[in-house]
Design an enzyme around this catalytic site. Sequence first.
Site, PDB file in Angstrom:
ATOM      1  CE1 TYR B 296      68.949 107.170  59.318  1.00  8.24           C
ATOM      2  CE2 TYR B 296      67.226 106.315  60.735  1.00  8.24           C
ATOM      3  CZ  TYR B 296      67.919 107.388  60.196  1.00  8.24           C
ATOM      4  OH  TYR B 296      67.556 108.674  60.541  1.00  8.24           O
ATOM      5  CE1 TYR B 346      68.043 109.390  63.890  1.00  9.91           C
ATOM      6  CE2 TYR B 346      67.023 110.880  65.450  1.00  9.91           C
ATOM      7  CZ  TYR B 346      66.932 110.057  64.355  1.00  9.91           C
ATOM      8  OH  TYR B 346      65.717 109.898  63.724  1.00  9.91           O
TER       9      TYR B 346
END
Lengths: 326, 391
Positions: B296, B346
């Site tokens: 991430y 994102y």
Amino acid sequence: MENNNKELEARMAATIGVEVGPQRSWDPVNLPMICHWCQAMGDDNPMYTNLEYAEQSDQGSIIAPPTMIQALTMKGVTETPAPGSVSRTEEQPYVLDMLDEAGYVSVVAVNCDQEYFSHVKPGDDISHIMTIESISELKHTALGEGYFVTELWTFINQDNEKVAEMRFRLLKFKTPQQAQRPGSAGSQSNKPKAPQRPRPGLNRDNAFFWKGLKQGKLLIQRCTSCQTLRHPPSPMCPSCQSLDKDVVEASGKGVVHSFVNLHHPALPAFDDPNPIALVELEEGTRLVAGLINIEPEDVRIGMPVKAEITQCDDELTLALFSPVTE
Amino acid sequence: MAAGSLSGQAAIVGIGATEFSKNSGRSEMTLAVECVTSALEDAGIHPSEVDGLVTFTLDNNPEIEIFREIGGEELKFFSRIHYVGGAACATVQQAAMAVASGVCEVVVCYRAMNERSEYRFGAGMQDTQAQADFETAHYGWYIPHGLVTPASWVAICAQRYMYETGATTEDFGRVAVAARQFASTNPNAWFYEQPITLDDHQNSRWICGPLRLLDCCQESDGGVALVITSAERAKKLNHKPALIKGAAQGACDDPQMMTHFYRQDITRLSEVGLVAKQLYRQAGLTPDDIQTAVIYDHFTPFVLPQLEEFGFCDKGTAKDFIRDGQITMGGRLPINTHGGQIGEAYIHGMNGIAEAVRQVRGSAVNQVDQVNNVLVSAGTGVPTSGLILGQ
């Protein structure tokens, strides 16, 4: 989303990168102008005004304060450029004029970055070339909708060497229509309020802390069963699960455990950049706090600091921290 | 694998996504139903068979509305996970548990949003009104000082991490450069054909020192959905299944929402360590068995401690691992081969799970050789989650 400005945006985009100028300076760089500047700015760096000192330096002579660069080629109050300047032609339309015509008549300077490549000295003849570097998409800002325009000014000397660059960013915008309030003039104080810091949300578990600050005290919650101190406060002690608690007053002494220098978003209530620390108090708990009385580049992990209880506005009192000088 | 284990009982059998943009031009609900139906089509499962839906508490699209629009018949399980991007892999964990326990047959996990065009996710709390509820009041410890954005909360930990490990902002930059390199060859990435150099990173403007602009991921419009069903049924479907070998959530060590400033060692992402421990135990695997990972990357500095917590390198040595090129193609562990959230989009980690599925299938644009197992992490600095997907 609707965008009715496609034609305008296409015309604006065509102006990107078009060089305009050079715009010349009125006089070569000279000592009297430098002295005026330094006096106005309160800058007593001897490299700018002390001939003897400067001659013995590695520069070998006086230098002009780098931040003076924009003033050197500035137009006069009558908007007349200095002799020898090449003005904008009809083939070089100015994006700000286009925005005016399209109703984006308000303007605010957003930021200005200058970069210096070599020193400017008395006798140098400075000009600048201006281009539009970028134009944003249509933005919806707190001021209204508009476009951010970045101008790139390239400063050159008599030998055509680039001595400095300046990026000047503007927002051209339309204010929301609500501005007219007929008949209200004079009835109320229209003094603008100072920008305020974001407020904390108070509740039954944290109100004591904020009340303590208003009384000039930095408080730490303590478990009365196991004596463990804790921050942020909470109803139950994470160490022994007791709900019994009181507070102790912190000495205010601590060290910087970590820190940041906040640049974006540049909120009006804060310095830009804004140094903020995670402070470890000598009692052992940590808290986040703004730093004062220090330049952002001087902040270090491990630096001793002390609390300065500061009333920021009518409603808000904070513990800010200042370096301990010893 | 322990008896009664979740491992290997369910698989991701379909992935779907909208285009990734800065302005989708349509509603979030439109994005949601588009990506959900596209994932079901990819799986070869009719929408009427969906009996479970899982998303983030943050998502604005109610499960029942999606269910209604896709022509669902009986919805038996709907669940939402909290803590922003930390929810990503946990949606799949919920789905796998629902399938493994026999509650559901077909569960779809989704996340769809216009977080760039309709609101600015990265703006943080600058306009937050003072309120008494716990989570808003919690931010009261930070926002009056100007610490209002996710970038600023991460920067506090990043500064200390640099101090303790000797990592530099260039090491953060190398993470961004690697991501943009992968994005440059991924036609679905926002930054397709736009690689950056380390100089570009170092010259990008400060957001919150030590974080620069190019340390921050994008804000994107888009949607991603994943279809989960039993491993048994997966064998009969369109694609090679991505078996869910490990799926875990984690919160520990004085957990906080984005601000774990009070744990002894703020350079650690202890909850990632807790997820790692569970994943390897469930799957019966070690870090050596992982060929590629999706780590991430909302902010580059947190990629480094994640590599350490997952056991790909020792504490404090992620900088060396990265300097040696181990996270790029041909390295020990190519990460974020889709370009990550820095380069692709994102979508709060959901696009990364889709990439892990493609790596298992062998269909990624930047395919790593001989992938048996892919590790996926979720949002960090918050209670988090993770997955191991494999053959």
